[in-house]
Design a protein around this motif. Sequence first.
Motif, PDB file in Angstrom:
ATOM      1  N   ASN A  13       0.847  -1.187   0.000  1.00  0.00           N
ATOM      2  CA  ASN A  13       0.000   0.000   0.000  1.00  0.00           C
ATOM      3  C   ASN A  13       0.885   1.240   0.000  1.00  0.00           C
ATOM      4  N   GLY A  14       0.973   1.871  -1.152  1.00  0.00           N
ATOM      5  CA  GLY A  14       1.810   3.051  -1.297  1.00  0.00           C
ATOM      6  C   GLY A  14       1.087   4.362  -1.066  1.00  0.00           C
ATOM      7  N   GLN A  15      -0.129   4.303  -0.520  1.00  0.00           N
ATOM      8  CA  GLN A  15      -0.887   5.526  -0.275  1.00  0.00           C
ATOM      9  C   GLN A  15      -0.095   6.441   0.649  1.00  0.00           C
ATOM     10  N   GLY A  16       0.055   7.692   0.254  1.00  0.00           N
ATOM     11  CA  GLY A  16       0.770   8.674   1.048  1.00  0.00           C
ATOM     12  C   GLY A  16       2.263   8.732   0.796  1.00  0.00           C
ATOM     13  N   LEU A  17       2.808   7.758   0.042  1.00  0.00           N
ATOM     14  CA  LEU A  17       4.234   7.780  -0.273  1.00  0.00           C
ATOM     15  C   LEU A  17       4.504   8.815  -1.360  1.00  0.00           C
ATOM     16  N   ARG A  18       5.646   9.465  -1.264  1.00  0.00           N
ATOM     17  CA  ARG A  18       6.079  10.442  -2.260  1.00  0.00           C
ATOM     18  C   ARG A  18       7.252   9.836  -3.032  1.00  0.00           C
ATOM     19  N   VAL A  19       7.118   9.755  -4.344  1.00  0.00           N
ATOM     20  CA  VAL A  19       8.104   9.066  -5.179  1.00  0.00           C
ATOM     21  C   VAL A  19       8.599  10.006  -6.277  1.00  0.00           C
ATOM     22  N   VAL A  47      -0.067   4.862  -4.971  1.00  0.00           N
ATOM     23  CA  VAL A  47       0.643   6.139  -4.943  1.00  0.00           C
ATOM     24  C   VAL A  47      -0.147   7.125  -5.801  1.00  0.00           C
ATOM     25  N   ALA A  48      -0.508   8.243  -5.205  1.00  0.00           N
ATOM     26  CA  ALA A  48      -1.312   9.249  -5.903  1.00  0.00           C
ATOM     27  C   ALA A  48      -0.464  10.009  -6.924  1.00  0.00           C
ATOM     28  N   GLU A  49      -1.080  10.388  -8.012  1.00  0.00           N
ATOM     29  CA  GLU A  49      -0.399  11.161  -9.053  1.00  0.00           C
ATOM     30  C   GLU A  49       0.242  12.422  -8.472  1.00  0.00           C
ATOM     31  N   ALA A  50      -0.451  13.072  -7.548  1.00  0.00           N
ATOM     32  CA  ALA A  50       0.066  14.296  -6.939  1.00  0.00           C
ATOM     33  C   ALA A  50       1.321  14.052  -6.102  1.00  0.00           C
ATOM     34  N   ASP A  51       1.568  12.814  -5.718  1.00  0.00           N
ATOM     35  CA  ASP A  51       2.733  12.460  -4.900  1.00  0.00           C
ATOM     36  C   ASP A  51       3.898  11.928  -5.730  1.00  0.00           C
ATOM     37  N   ILE A  52       3.786  12.045  -7.052  1.00  0.00           N
ATOM     38  CA  ILE A  52       4.853  11.585  -7.952  1.00  0.00           C
ATOM     39  C   ILE A  52       5.445  12.801  -8.666  1.00  0.00           C
ATOM     40  N   ARG A  53       6.762  12.907  -8.634  1.00  0.00           N
ATOM     41  CA  ARG A  53       7.478  13.956  -9.387  1.00  0.00           C
ATOM     42  C   ARG A  53       8.324  13.246 -10.422  1.00  0.00           C
ATOM     43  N   ALA A 139      10.239  -1.623 -11.051  1.00  0.00           N
ATOM     44  CA  ALA A 139      10.809  -0.443 -10.395  1.00  0.00           C
ATOM     45  C   ALA A 139       9.772   0.240  -9.502  1.00  0.00           C
ATOM     46  N   GLY A 140       8.546   0.339  -9.985  1.00  0.00           N
ATOM     47  CA  GLY A 140       7.484   0.928  -9.163  1.00  0.00           C
ATOM     48  C   GLY A 140       7.219   0.102  -7.917  1.00  0.00           C
ATOM     49  N   THR A 141       7.180  -1.197  -8.078  1.00  0.00           N
ATOM     50  CA  THR A 141       6.947  -2.090  -6.943  1.00  0.00           C
ATOM     51  C   THR A 141       8.089  -2.015  -5.938  1.00  0.00           C
ATOM     52  N   VAL A 142       9.325  -2.029  -6.430  1.00  0.00           N
ATOM     53  CA  VAL A 142      10.489  -1.954  -5.541  1.00  0.00           C
ATOM     54  C   VAL A 142      10.490  -0.639  -4.766  1.00  0.00           C
ATOM     55  N   ALA A 143      10.183   0.459  -5.430  1.00  0.00           N
ATOM     56  CA  ALA A 143      10.158   1.759  -4.748  1.00  0.00           C
ATOM     57  C   ALA A 143       9.171   1.735  -3.586  1.00  0.00           C
ATOM     58  N   VAL A 144       7.979   1.221  -3.821  1.00  0.00           N
ATOM     59  CA  VAL A 144       6.958   1.170  -2.766  1.00  0.00           C
ATOM     60  C   VAL A 144       7.385   0.210  -1.656  1.00  0.00           C
ATOM     61  N   GLU A 145       7.819  -0.979  -2.032  1.00  0.00           N
ATOM     62  CA  GLU A 145       8.210  -1.969  -1.025  1.00  0.00           C
ATOM     63  C   GLU A 145       9.328  -1.454  -0.131  1.00  0.00           C
ATOM     64  N   MET A 146      10.360  -0.876  -0.733  1.00  0.00           N
ATOM     65  CA  MET A 146      11.505  -0.421   0.060  1.00  0.00           C
ATOM     66  C   MET A 146      11.168   0.817   0.893  1.00  0.00           C
ATOM     67  N   ALA A 147      10.339   1.700   0.384  1.00  0.00           N
ATOM     68  CA  ALA A 147       9.924   2.859   1.182  1.00  0.00           C
ATOM     69  C   ALA A 147       9.157   2.396   2.413  1.00  0.00           C
ATOM     70  N   LEU A 148       8.258   1.441   2.229  1.00  0.00           N
ATOM     71  CA  LEU A 148       7.495   0.908   3.364  1.00  0.00           C
ATOM     72  C   LEU A 148       8.405   0.196   4.357  1.00  0.00           C
ATOM     73  N   LEU A 149       9.356  -0.565   3.863  1.00  0.00           N
ATOM     74  CA  LEU A 149      10.283  -1.275   4.742  1.00  0.00           C
ATOM     75  C   LEU A 149      11.119  -0.291   5.570  1.00  0.00           C
ATOM     76  N   LEU A 150      11.652   0.730   4.929  1.00  0.00           N
ATOM     77  CA  LEU A 150      12.465   1.695   5.668  1.00  0.00           C
ATOM     78  C   LEU A 150      11.644   2.464   6.694  1.00  0.00           C
TER      79      LEU A 150
END
Length: 154
Positions: A13-19, A47-53, A139-150
């Motif tokens: 669940n990447g809700q609220g993550l900024r990527v 991950v919301a569009e607004a939270d992606i740069r 890459a999208g999955t890894v970004a979310v997984e690792m952000a949540l883990l950290l």
Amino acid sequence: MQGSDKGHSTPLNGQGLRVGIVQARFNDSLTTALAKACLASLHQHGVAEADIRHVTVPGALEVPVALQAMARSGRFDALVALGCIIRGETYHFELVANESGAGVTRLTLDHGLPIANAILTVENEAQAWARAEEKGRDAGTVAVEMALLLKELQ
């Protein structure tokens, strides 16, 4: 669990993550395919569009400096590096592949920020096309997984 979350017992669940995403424009059609798959994966994981740069740079050697600026900003939970390096007839392939990869790894460790490295290094364009969608999605999955883990480990 969705098939793209290999080895996980619960959906990511990447809700609220900024990527942040840095995409090299060299081999543009291939890197655009990587980006589309990555963005679809991030959205699939909430991950919301607004939270992606999403920014672009000329080539793979420029990816690390843009990632560094994003990492230093403190505004991101994870970053993604997208590029495609195709072997040519000179040593330039090795230089670009090695230096861009080393730069991404160094930034990950220096900043303690997960960076999903989807800079393809391939022998030919056919190999790149065969990998673009899957590696972009991963890459999208890894970004979310690792952000949540950290976040969990802090």
